[in-house]
Scaffold this active site. Structure first.
Site: not given
Ligand code: NAD
Length: 262
Positions: A144, A157
């Site tokens: 991130s 985080y």
């Molecule tokens: P999201 O909530 O849409 O998806 C998260 C996914 O992880 C889902 O499929 C959920 O079921 C799964 N998950 C959560 N806990 C779990 C567990 N214990 N075991 C198995 N699966 C699990 O989130 P996202 O925004 O797509 O985030 C995905 C990654 O990207 C994360 O690591 C997040 O930190 C990172 N990220 C997101 C953003 C953003 O702006 N959305 C920015 C920077 C980084």
């Protein structure tokens, strides 16, 4: 010829958001994919079967809770069994919790560190021997902008994501003389359920419409004023799997509308 034809990819947290975008991009390049994550069983099965039919690849699903190290190891093993190996590992699953440090619940700290950081260690540890056997592999950790800079109220985080970048560099060095690479992608704001929750919380806290909360969230951090998309993150992941990226090792690549350029 699709560039990942015949390769096998495990993408954690791929039932939603960025992980799903990455799974779709890898399948579009011909990779067989194992999906993982939580959600409604019927919807996940529709997603699995739909992606397989659309791209003509094998798509499997593993329901592991990656906060549990034994389940992470089992997930890697079942991906290897069902897809004949794990050539590409994308550590994507992640959660967020926001609170001032003194009020940050211990249990939330442990959960964020377990899911966002420790799971990456266990998955890499289990997948590396499989990749070494073929002297080819791609490990992509979804960090991130919070792996590079901090924000208030995100202690767990920010700590986890900085840790992911440290792990990425170490794995890259330990595999540097091989055909296995390890890199991190650092998204800024991407409009997924994880971020929608933060928009809703801001709207409730400030008593403003969700639309305004969304604009404020972007204006605060992301100079472009636009969200990055799961498709854009997926395209970068597919590039990192290509031969063009074979000498990219230990990098942290922002896709953040200018967030960390400030
Ligand atoms: P999201 O909530 O849409 O998806 C998260 C996914 O992880 C889902 O499929 C959920 O079921 C799964 N998950 C959560 N806990 C779990 C567990 N214990 N075991 C198995 N699966 C699990 O989130 P996202 O925004 O797509 O985030 C995905 C990654 O990207 C994360 O690591 C997040 O930190 C990172 N990220 C997101 C953003 C953003 O702006 N959305 C920015 C920077 C980084």
């Amino acid at each position: 010829m699709r560039i990942l034809e015949g390769k096998s990819a495990l993408v954690t947290g791929s039932t939603s958001g960025i992980g799903l975008g990455i799974a779709r991009a890898l399948a579009a390049e011909g990779a067989n994919v194992m999906l993982n994550g939580f959600g409604d069983a019927r919807q996940i099965e529709q997603l699995r079967a739909g992606l397989a039919a659309e791209r003509g690849v094998r798509v499997a699903f593993g329901a592991a809770d990656i906060s549990q190290p034994a389940q992470v190891r089992d997930l890697v093993r079942s991906a290897a069994r069902e897809l004949d190996g794990v050539d590409i590992l994308v550590n994507n699953a992640g959660i967020q919790h926001t609170a001032p440090l003194e009020e940050f619940p211990d249990e939330r700290w442990d959960a964020v560190i377990a899911i966002n950081l420790t799971s990456n260690f266990h998955a890499v540890k289990a997948a590396l021997p499989l990749m070494k056997r073929r002297n080819w592999g791609r490990i992509i950790n979804i960090a991130s902008t919070h792996g590079l800079v901090a924000s208030v109220h995100k202690a767990a985080y920010v700590a986890a994501k900085h840790g992911v970048l440290g792990l990425t560099k170490t794995v890259a060095l330990e595999t540097a003389a091989s055909g296995i690479t390890c890199n991190a992608i650092c998204p800024g704001w991407v409009l997924t359920p994880l971020v929608q929750k933060q928009i809703d919380e801001r709207a409730a806290r400030e008593g403003i419409p969700a639309e305004r909360a969304r604009a404020e969230l972007l204006a605060e951090k992301q100079p472009s004023g636009q969200f990055a998309t799961p498709e854009q993150i997926g395209a970068l992941a597919a590039f990192l799997c290509s031969e063009a990226a074979a000498q990219m090792r230990g990098t942290a690549l922002p896709v953040d509308g200018g967030w960390v350029a400030q």
